[in-house]
Design a protein around this motif. Structure first.
Motif, mmCIF file in Angstrom:
data_model
loop_
_atom_site.group_PDB
_atom_site.id
_atom_site.type_symbol
_atom_site.label_atom_id
_atom_site.label_comp_id
_atom_site.label_asym_id
_atom_site.label_seq_id
_atom_site.Cartn_x
_atom_site.Cartn_y
_atom_site.Cartn_z
ATOM 1 N N GLN A 1 0.856 -1.180 0.000
ATOM 2 C CA GLN A 1 0.000 0.000 0.000
ATOM 3 C C GLN A 1 0.899 1.239 0.000
ATOM 4 N N TYR A 2 0.494 2.293 -0.693
ATOM 5 C CA TYR A 2 1.347 3.481 -0.860
ATOM 6 C C TYR A 2 1.745 4.108 0.467
ATOM 7 N N TYR A 3 0.846 4.094 1.443
ATOM 8 C CA TYR A 3 1.123 4.766 2.712
ATOM 9 C C TYR A 3 2.127 4.009 3.575
ATOM 10 N N SER A 4 2.339 2.722 3.277
ATOM 11 C CA SER A 4 3.310 1.977 4.072
ATOM 12 C C SER A 4 4.688 1.957 3.424
ATOM 13 N N ASP B 1 5.747 4.906 1.336
ATOM 14 C CA ASP B 1 6.072 6.286 0.955
ATOM 15 C C ASP B 1 6.123 6.522 -0.548
ATOM 16 N N THR B 2 5.225 5.919 -1.292
ATOM 17 C CA THR B 2 5.088 6.244 -2.712
ATOM 18 C C THR B 2 4.520 7.655 -2.810
ATOM 19 N N TYR B 3 5.046 8.446 -3.733
ATOM 20 C CA TYR B 3 4.561 9.817 -3.859
ATOM 21 C C TYR B 3 4.779 10.331 -5.280
ATOM 22 N N GLU C 1 0.339 16.476 -4.032
ATOM 23 C CA GLU C 1 -1.015 16.666 -4.548
ATOM 24 C C GLU C 1 -1.133 17.969 -5.344
ATOM 25 N N GLY D 1 7.677 3.472 -3.790
ATOM 26 C CA GLY D 1 8.042 3.353 -2.393
ATOM 27 C C GLY D 1 9.294 2.515 -2.193
ATOM 28 N N THR E 1 3.819 -0.518 -5.540
ATOM 29 C CA THR E 1 2.830 -0.089 -4.561
ATOM 30 C C THR E 1 1.522 0.288 -5.243
ATOM 31 N N TYR F 1 -1.766 2.884 -5.427
ATOM 32 C CA TYR F 1 -2.002 4.296 -5.179
ATOM 33 C C TYR F 1 -3.452 4.609 -5.538
#
Length: 165
Positions: A55-58, A60-62, A67, A139, A148, A150
């Motif tokens: 998952q992106y939040y685990s 740090d995919t960005y 935003e 990530g 990941t 998103y």
């Protein structure tokens, strides 16, 4: 006595085997996993590890610039699309270890959070615009780049996109 001990060991073994398979099934497929579908997915898009998409939040995919940069790059899209109703359109996709996007899935709900649909042409245009975003950063975990998931959601009010989150 020896017979009771053997039965106890055998039952313990069966419980251990059952627990092993139960835990393995929990981690082998999580809710929301996006499996490759040849009918809708681009076969040129590959992930590094099919069994370990995080998952992106685990991980740090960005997107470079966050935003705000996404909104800026999609600004033209935001102003030109017209929708027939209000709701939220959410795109879930994979950012692979090479910073590419693919395996897009879409979920659409109305303002009452009930499943609905929007104009296919608009949905396709949004998806293509997301695909054209080029500053994704996959990530990492222990200095290893990961595939990941998103999510990007588009809020529709009075026929226009009013927010991206």
């Amino acid at each position: 006595m020896k017979n009771k001990l053997n039965i106890l060991l055998f039952i313990s073994f069966l419980i251990a085997v059952a627990v092993y398979f139960w835990v393995n099934s929990l981690y082998s497929s999580q809710v929301g996993d996006i499996a490759f579908d040849a009918s809708i997915d681009n076969s040129d898009f590959v992930v590094c590890d099919e069994d370990q998409i995080q998952q992106y939040y685990s991980a740090d995919t960005y997107y470079e610039g966050g935003e705000r940069a996404i909104k800026k790059e999609l600004r033209e899209l935001i102003t030109q699309l017209n929708f027939e109703k209000s709701g939220i359109i959410t795109f879930r996709f994979v950012v692979n270890c090479s910073n590419q996007t693919g395996r897009f899935r879409v979920k659409m709900v109305n303002t009452d959070l009930k499943e609905t649909s929007f104009n296919f042409g608009n949905i396709k245009q949004i998806q293509e615009s997301i695909k054209n975003l080029k500053d994704w950063h996959a990530g990492k975990w222990n200095n290893q780049t990961l595939d990941t998931y998103y999510n990007l959601s588009f809020k529709i009010q009075d026929g226009k996109i009013t927010d991206i989150f």
